[in-house]
Every structure is written in C-alpha cells, then in structure tokens.
Design an enzyme around this catalytic site. Structure first.
Site, short mmCIF file in Angstrom:
data_model
loop_
_atom_site.label_atom_id
_atom_site.label_comp_id
_atom_site.label_asym_id
_atom_site.label_seq_id
_atom_site.Cartn_x
_atom_site.Cartn_y
_atom_site.Cartn_z
N CYS B 80 0.80 -1.42 -0.07
CA CYS B 80 0.16 -0.10 0.06
C CYS B 80 0.99 1.35 0.10
O CYS B 80 1.65 1.49 -0.88
CB CYS B 80 -0.93 -0.02 1.19
SG CYS B 80 -2.51 1.23 0.98
N HIS B 186 -3.78 -5.09 -0.04
CA HIS B 186 -3.46 -5.50 1.17
C HIS B 186 -3.34 -7.11 1.24
O HIS B 186 -4.34 -7.77 1.67
CB HIS B 186 -4.39 -4.97 2.51
CG HIS B 186 -4.11 -3.40 2.60
ND1 HIS B 186 -3.16 -3.17 3.46
CD2 HIS B 186 -4.68 -2.30 1.94
CE1 HIS B 186 -3.26 -1.67 3.49
NE2 HIS B 186 -4.22 -1.27 2.45
N GLU B 188 -1.97 -9.01 3.65
CA GLU B 188 -2.38 -9.32 4.79
C GLU B 188 -3.56 -9.20 5.23
O GLU B 188 -3.92 -9.97 6.38
CB GLU B 188 -1.36 -8.34 5.82
CG GLU B 188 -1.94 -7.10 6.24
CD GLU B 188 -1.69 -6.11 4.99
OE1 GLU B 188 -1.47 -6.24 3.91
OE2 GLU B 188 -2.11 -4.94 5.19
#
Lengths: 258, 205
Positions: B80, B186, B188
């Site tokens: 990001c 993202h 994650e």
C-alpha cells in the site's frame, strides 16, 4: 471489476456473540473467534465488530479480546463500541484493526472525526449512525447508547456534517429494522446516498440475498452489512454461520460491477 | 528473519499475523540494527505520502534501508503506502519518494468519465498479471485482493509493471524491479490469496 462489499456484523456482549431484535432481546449465538474462523473459510469481504455495551457502560473496549479476534482474521475488520479518544483509536489500530467506527463520540465531540481522519487517514475512520423513528410525528432521528438516547438530530444533516469533518465511510443502521429480516430501509438509504460522496454501508433488516442486492441497486449503498442473515438459518432461526459463495455474489451484483 | 518495518504508520500487526499463519516468524522493528541483519524486509503503511516519508526520515532507518535494498539486493516488499514510497514522487504530496522504482504516484482520475466512481477504491478487486513472478506463484485464481487507496502507480519504465487491476480504467497494482517488489493491495487482509503471496515472499523471493 470491483464488487460491492457484503459485510457480516457481529455484536459483542458479555464476552460472547449475540444477535438482537430492535437493539433488544440479545440472543447468544456463539464464540466470536469460532465465528471469525468460519468467516475466514467463507472468504468474507470484511467484518464489522460492535461491542454493544461499551458506550452505555462508559468503559474501554475489550482490547485483549479484540486482539485475539483480529489475530485470527484474514479479512479487514472494523471495530466500534466505546471509542471516544485518539489514544483509543491508535491502540485499536496497533492491535491490527483496519477501521474504527465512532458513533456517540462523533455526535458529542465532532472534532474527534476531524482529528482522527487527519492522523490516521479518512479511509480508516467510519461514522455509524443508529437511526430510529421518534415522537408522535415518527421522524427519523439519530440515537446513541444502544438506542437508549435520542440526540434529536436529523440523519441527513448529521451525515453531511460527518462527511465534511472527514469521515471516510458512513454506516447507517435503522434500529426499527434490526433483526426483523424484512429488508433494509431503502428509502432512508436512498435519501442519504443521494447527497453523500463517501461510501455508505447499510445495516438493519437484511433477510435474503435479494435484500442485499436491493439496498445496493435501489438504495445506492456501496456495501451491505447484515447480522441475522449470516448467523441464522431457516424460519426458526437456527444458529448457522453462513455467507454467499463468490459465484453467488458475482451473480447477485452482475450489474453493479464497477 | 523477516523484518516488518514499524515507522509509526500503518498496520504492522496484521502483516506479522498473516506471516505467522504461513509458518514464518517476523520481527516488527524500527531498529536499524535489526534491518541490517534481516534476510528480507516488508514495508507496510497506510495514510498520506508526505506523512509516510516524514516518518520514515525520522525513523533513522533510511540509510540502512537504502544500503540493504540498493547495495545488497535484500528482497523488500512494499504494501500500500509502503509500496508507493518506492516511487519518485506522488501527486498526494510534495516530498520526494525513495526513487527505487522509476515512477510517479497519481490520483485516480475520472474527469473524462460520465459516471465518476467513488474514491477511495475500496474493496475486493481482481488482479491480472503482466508477467510471471514468484510472488504470485500458486495464488488461487481468480486472484482477488483487498484494496483501499485513492492514488496508484504510473510507471515510467513499463518493464516494472508486475500486475494491473481495473477500477474505471486499468491501473498498475503491483511493481517489481529486481529485489524490489510493491503491491497496492493488502495481502495481509486478503484471505488465501494474500496468505499465499506472503508465503511466496518468505519462501521464493
């Protein structure tokens, strides 16, 4: 191709997960971590985690529980409940929460929205408006403290003010529709989405996948959130954590793909 | 050991959580000595470009990062805002970026569009690869990732484009130059897709 988001809403109460009707009659559904693990399997878009007691009890969020839940979540999580300071927001982000929702604090102390948006980025600051028809004229008003306090503010003006202050998203929850599974308040949603530039997430009343489609297509919402729909099954409301498959969602939102 | 850089901006905990799920320990750190010893580095981050550069400057990590990444070719993954900081500059701010990827970061521009889309681009979107790369090896198809951003990469050197996504128009959502990798989305927070990507970074990059 961006699909509209579909967001299960999980309510925390006394350490467990509950589902309410019109913000009352909290019924125990199960263990939050267990639910999150099932939602991982189902690959849900996002999760909304609301502590329904924190504001009324004037206490801090349950940080340890939030950390445990977020530690198991493979999707973005928005936390709301009892948040009223920048320090609390900072702490929640450090636990791994992506978005923080402010509700009564946003009404009482609007400056916090401005400050939080500046510091953490608008996209991470959500304002939740609980809305209920009040008084003999049955006018929509913004309520707080688990719908026990009427702020006397009209939803539309409040929504616009929150957008101006820097809210990245607005969650609107019609208290009267909560748990009835009879569909969202499309009219109210429409009134707000027509004037707001930021994404609006609708909550309250979803009873079918068709309801999700309607609030997005006809209500103009950017995302549809639901509680009962994703924790109950059948007319008798047996507890069963569920979520539509990717192909179901694609079919549902074919015309809405951006 | 994978160092997850904590420069006071962004969600480092989620990155460490997801890495742990793939069986890889990481160290959340703002210590140059740890960066010096790391096998691999992840630079997360959310928020504004200038604030990110400012924080990175103040962290005292810049020298260590530049040396490890540019001189010693240590694999680094930007996520990001962390990825955007690899660019020369951003329309979001006035500060110079790290300049590791010859590119600029630009705002989503829907001025030519009849129906302007909402900014930020927020939610799950499909990702198309421009070329094969170990980072995307075995990521389940169709590849979906979670995005939240208002600005995106515009590469001067097209060979740095690793993947694109579509929001109003096609935009670059992953970049690569040798040991330097950046993703706008993202991983994650992107279920099995992101988990496989972070596993790839740990094991194959």
């Amino acid at each position: 191709m961006l699909l509209p988001r579909v967001i299960p809403c999980l309510l925390l109460h006394k350490g467990g997960l509950v589902k309410t009707i019109k913000f009352k009659k909290a019924r125990y559904i199960g263990d939050p971590i267990n639910a999150v693990k099932i939602f991982n399997e189902k690959e849900v878009d996002e999760l909304l985690l609301i502590d329904i007691d924190a504001t009324r009890e004037e206490r801090e969020p349950h940080y340890q529980q939030i950390e445990d839940i977020v530690g198991e979540a493979f999707m973005p999580i928005c936390y709301g409940g009892g948040v009223r300071s920048i320090e609390q927001i900072q702490r929640l982000f450090s636990l791994g929460v992506e978005k923080v929702s402010l509700s009564s604090a946003a009404i009482k102390n609007p400056k916090i929205i401005e400050e939080a948006a500046e510091r953490f980025g608008r996209q991470s600051i959500i304002v939740t408006l609980d809305i209920k028809k009040m008084g003999f004229r049955k006018q929509y008003q913004v309520v707080t403290h688990n719908a026990t306090k009427n702020t006397g503010q009209a939803p539309l003006e409040t929504a616009l003010r929150m957008e101006r202050l820097g809210a990245g998203e607005l969650l609107i929850n019609n208290v009267d529709c909560d748990g009835d599974m009879m569909g969202y308040d499309i009219k109210l949603t429409r009134q707000i989405t027509e004037v707001l530039k930021i994404p609006v997430v609708a909550l309250g009343g979803a009873g079918s996948l068709r309801d999700l489609q309607k609030v997005i297509q006809n209500g103009g919402a950017s995302a549809a959130s639901a509680g009962s729909l994703f924790v109950y099954q059948g007319k008798l409301r047996g507890v069963l954590i569920n979520y539509p498959s990717q192909s179901e969602l694609r079919a549902l939102f074919q015309e809405e793909i951006l | 050991m994978i160092a997850v850089i904590d420069y006071g901006i962004g969600n480092v905990k989620s990155v460490a959580n997801m890495l742990r799920k793939t069986g890889h320990d990481s160290q959340i750190t703002s210590d140059p000595l740890v960066v010096e010893q790391a096998d691999k580095i992840i630079l997360p981050g959310v928020g504004a470009f200038d604030a990110g550069m400012e924080q990175l400057n103040q962290s005292g990590l810049l020298d260590a990062l530049n040396r490890r990444v540019l001189k010693e070719n240590t694999p680094i993954l930007g996520v990001c805002l962390g990825a955007q900081l690899f660019a020369n500059s951003s329309e979001e701010g006035v500060k110079a970026g790290l300049g590791w990827i010859d590119s600029n970061v630009v705002k989503f521009d829907f001025s030519e569009s009849d129906k302007p889309l909402k900014i930020p681009h927020m939610g799950w979107n499909y990702v198309n690869l421009d070329k094969k790369h170990p980072l995307f090896e075995g990521v389940p198809e169709p590849m979906r990732f979670y995005f939240v951003h208002s600005y995106h990469y515009a590469c001067n050197d097209k060979s740095n484009i690793l993947a694109t996504s579509h929001y109003g128009y096609s935009f670059t959502c992953a970049v690569v130059r040798n040991n330097i990798m950046g993703v706008q989305f993202h991983p994650e927070k992107s279920h099995k897709h992101g988990m496989q990507m972070l596993r790839n970074f740990a094991e194959r990059c």
